[in-house]
Design a protein around this motif. Structure first.
Motif, PDB file in Angstrom:
ATOM      1  N   UNK A 153       7.992  -2.569   3.743  1.00 41.51           N
ATOM      2  CA  UNK A 153       7.302  -3.002   2.525  1.00 41.51           C
ATOM      3  C   UNK A 153       6.292  -4.110   2.820  1.00 41.51           C
ATOM      4  N   UNK A 154       6.671  -5.002   3.722  1.00 42.98           N
ATOM      5  CA  UNK A 154       5.754  -6.093   4.065  1.00 42.98           C
ATOM      6  C   UNK A 154       4.491  -5.530   4.718  1.00 42.98           C
ATOM      7  N   UNK A 155       4.689  -4.589   5.652  1.00 41.28           N
ATOM      8  CA  UNK A 155       3.532  -3.950   6.288  1.00 41.28           C
ATOM      9  C   UNK A 155       2.681  -3.263   5.227  1.00 41.28           C
ATOM     10  N   UNK A 156       3.351  -2.598   4.292  1.00 40.69           N
ATOM     11  CA  UNK A 156       2.627  -1.899   3.228  1.00 40.69           C
ATOM     12  C   UNK A 156       1.805  -2.876   2.401  1.00 40.69           C
ATOM     13  N   UNK A 157       2.408  -4.035   2.046  1.00 40.72           N
ATOM     14  CA  UNK A 157       1.704  -5.014   1.216  1.00 40.72           C
ATOM     15  C   UNK A 157       0.519  -5.612   1.969  1.00 40.72           C
ATOM     16  N   UNK A 158       0.744  -5.999   3.226  1.00 38.38           N
ATOM     17  CA  UNK A 158      -0.353  -6.579   4.007  1.00 38.38           C
ATOM     18  C   UNK A 158      -1.434  -5.545   4.283  1.00 38.38           C
ATOM     19  N   UNK A 159      -1.019  -4.393   4.813  1.00 40.06           N
ATOM     20  CA  UNK A 159      -1.993  -3.363   5.147  1.00 40.06           C
ATOM     21  C   UNK A 159      -2.683  -2.839   3.892  1.00 40.06           C
ATOM     22  N   UNK A 160      -1.892  -2.623   2.825  1.00 40.39           N
ATOM     23  CA  UNK A 160      -2.464  -2.094   1.595  1.00 40.39           C
ATOM     24  C   UNK A 160      -3.504  -3.019   0.988  1.00 40.39           C
ATOM     25  N   UNK A 161      -3.183  -4.309   0.906  1.00 45.77           N
ATOM     26  CA  UNK A 161      -4.123  -5.254   0.286  1.00 45.77           C
ATOM     27  C   UNK A 161      -5.364  -5.461   1.146  1.00 45.77           C
ATOM     28  N   UNK A 162      -5.181  -5.634   2.473  1.00 49.66           N
ATOM     29  CA  UNK A 162      -6.335  -5.844   3.350  1.00 49.66           C
ATOM     30  C   UNK A 162      -7.188  -4.581   3.455  1.00 49.66           C
ATOM     31  N   UNK A 163      -6.544  -3.410   3.446  1.00 47.70           N
ATOM     32  CA  UNK A 163      -7.273  -2.142   3.458  1.00 47.70           C
ATOM     33  C   UNK A 163      -8.179  -2.040   2.234  1.00 47.70           C
ATOM     34  N   UNK A 164      -7.639  -2.380   1.067  1.00 47.31           N
ATOM     35  CA  UNK A 164      -8.421  -2.314  -0.165  1.00 47.31           C
ATOM     36  C   UNK A 164      -9.549  -3.339  -0.176  1.00 47.31           C
ATOM     37  N   UNK A 165      -9.255  -4.558   0.281  1.00 44.65           N
ATOM     38  CA  UNK A 165     -10.274  -5.618   0.293  1.00 44.65           C
ATOM     39  C   UNK A 165     -11.467  -5.208   1.148  1.00 44.65           C
ATOM     40  N   UNK A 166     -11.179  -4.633   2.343  1.00 45.70           N
ATOM     41  CA  UNK A 166     -12.267  -4.261   3.245  1.00 45.70           C
ATOM     42  C   UNK A 166     -12.924  -2.938   2.875  1.00 45.70           C
TER      43      UNK A 166
END
Length: 464
Positions: free
Chosen positions: A242-255
């Motif tokens: 879940x942590x990977x999902x939150x970090x990857x998901x948010x940074x993926x969307x931002x970029x």
């Protein structure tokens, strides 16, 4: 042992789940991710993915050890069993220092965030109020600590989910920002996936590792869960993902929303995104999120340092008075002691130059790497010396012992990366002084008749 001498097992599954998530999602994601992206580019996604995988292995080793003996109330207990009291002394006080430093930084940040809304009040006032409130709630019952952390973590999770949903809508509707169209190709269209080259990618592991500091807190809260055999495996197996999902998901969307080169290093990307979709109060919303994040870190610090001091006292490495529990079965003396140290540190922060404070925080982060290494090393010793317990275990670290060595190699790599950057190189150089000081203290307190740097990794009698 009478029941009132045992810590209260008042934490529920939902508490453990959210505490473990919130412990590894800090203000760095909400405030510092713009700077992180500028330094590395889209390849930061791969750094988080690799680092998250290593953290998962550390957590599995931690979980196997905790469940091998339900009398363990913290990872310090099994370190004392398998590596001896000297190592437990060094590890325990090192972990205590890690969280004291985190509390120093986050309590100071709390005053800064409140000043955003109330600029005319002195910064120290909300710090004192916050510290008194957190101490009071921790003294009442461990369930209140869990409840407070649950809601703190939930605020962070809701903010991240809102960003991911908003980003998804913007991508599928062809939304255009001031920097251009919102599309996934923004991840590689502006200099490629590795715009800073191999050097930038390697340096990104420093930031990715820092982001996960505190995730091992589940090794302390495990001793106070109502059903550790069910709760711990569930938390450990799902939280890293879940942590990977939150970090990857948010940074993926931002970029995807903004080309990485268009993001401001000085402003929160969350503010930029929420402002772009018309939320005028975006800055205040993000300020609320980072305030809750800072309070959460301070709350976790008060909790973890008090439990660690109590474990040290049980091992004879701290005054026995810290073993005493209140009527609510929480370590009251240890809680008050740690809170007083945090308070003194905040006062000192007003007088000590900021670069020294940064040095202390950097050393604490390096110490977290040491803690993780000790957990995995203890797991290795456990498997070697207690194969019969390992055979019975239903929750094992996969691919032992190769995964242990993989973790060691990764942690050594991160230390090498820390040596490359000027601001962390100094902390890396001074960190050994902390361990030398602890070994010297242990020697003069317990081993006056032995060589000061005698054999450190020595098995003690098992209490299993």
């Amino acid at each position: 042992m009478e029941s009132h001498e045992e810590l209260d097992r008042g934490l529920k599954s939902r508490h453990v789940q959210l505490i473990s998530i919130g412990g590894a999602i800090g203000t760095g994601l909400f405030l510092g991710s713009g700077k992180t992206i500028q330094l590395t580019g889209p390849s930061i996604l791969l750094s988080y993915l690799i680092t998250g995988g290593i953290i998962f292995l550390i957590m599995r080793a931690l979980g196997e050890l905790m469940l091998s003996n339900l009398n363990y109330h913290s990872f310090l207990d099994f370190i004392a069993d398998y590596l001896g009291t000297k190592v437990a002394f060094v590890t325990g006080w090192t972990y205590w220092f890690c969280w004291i430093a985190i509390a120093m930084a986050d309590l100071t940040a709390t005053g800064m965030y409140v000043s955003y809304w109330l600029p005319h009040i002195p910064q120290w006032l909300p710090e004192i109020i916050a510290l008194a409130l957190l101490l009071g709630l921790n003294l009442v019952a461990v369930g209140l600590f869990g409840e407070l952390e649950f809601w703190f973590a939930l605020i962070k999770v809701v903010a991240i989910v809102a960003l991911i949903i908003a980003g998804g809508v913007m991508i599928f509707t062809g939304f255009k920002t001031s920097a251009g169209p919102v599309e996934i190709s923004n991840l590689w269209r502006h200099g490629g996936f590795f715009p800073k080259g191999a050097g930038g990618f390697v340096l990104s592991f420093q930031m990715a590792t820092f982001a996960f500091c505190g995730v091992e807190l589940v090794g302390l809260i495990g001793g106070e869960t109502s059903d550790p055999k069910t709760v711990l495996p569930k938390a450990i197996n799902t939280i890293p993902v879940r942590i990977i999902l939150f970090y990857l998901g948010s940074l993926f969307m931002i970029m995807s929303i903004y080309p990485w080169s268009s993001l401001s290093a000085d402003q929160s990307p969350f503010v930029q995104v929420f402002s772009e979709i018309g939320i005028t109060a975006a800055a205040s919303i993000v300020n609320l999120v980072v305030l809750s994040s800072a309070m959460s870190a301070c709350n976790s610090a008060i909790y973890s340092t008090s439990r660690m001091v109590r474990s040290l006292a049980q091992e004879g490495s701290a005054p026995k008075t810290f073993t005493k529990l209140t009527r609510n079965r929480v370590p009251g003396n240890a809680l008050v002691f740690s809170t007083m140290i945090i308070f003194i540190a905040v006062i000192m922060n007003f007088f000590v130059p900021s670069h020294i404070f940064t040095m202390i925080s950097s050393i604490a982060t390096i110490c977290f790497i040491f803690i993780w290494g000790m957990i995995v090393f203890t797991h290795l010793r456990y498997r070697q010396t207690k194969p019969e317990l390992a055979t019975k275990s239903t929750f094992k670290l996969p691919l032992f012992p190769y995964t242990n060595y993989l973790v060691f190699a990764f942690l050594a790599f991160v230390l090498f990366v820390l040596a490359l950057a000027a601001d962390t190189r100094e902390a890396l150089i001074f960190s050994p002084l902390w361990f030398i000081a602890l070994l010297a203290i242990y020697h003069f307190k317990f081993e006056k008749d032995k060589p000061i740097f005698g054999k450190i990794f020595k098995n003690s009698e098992s209490r299993n």
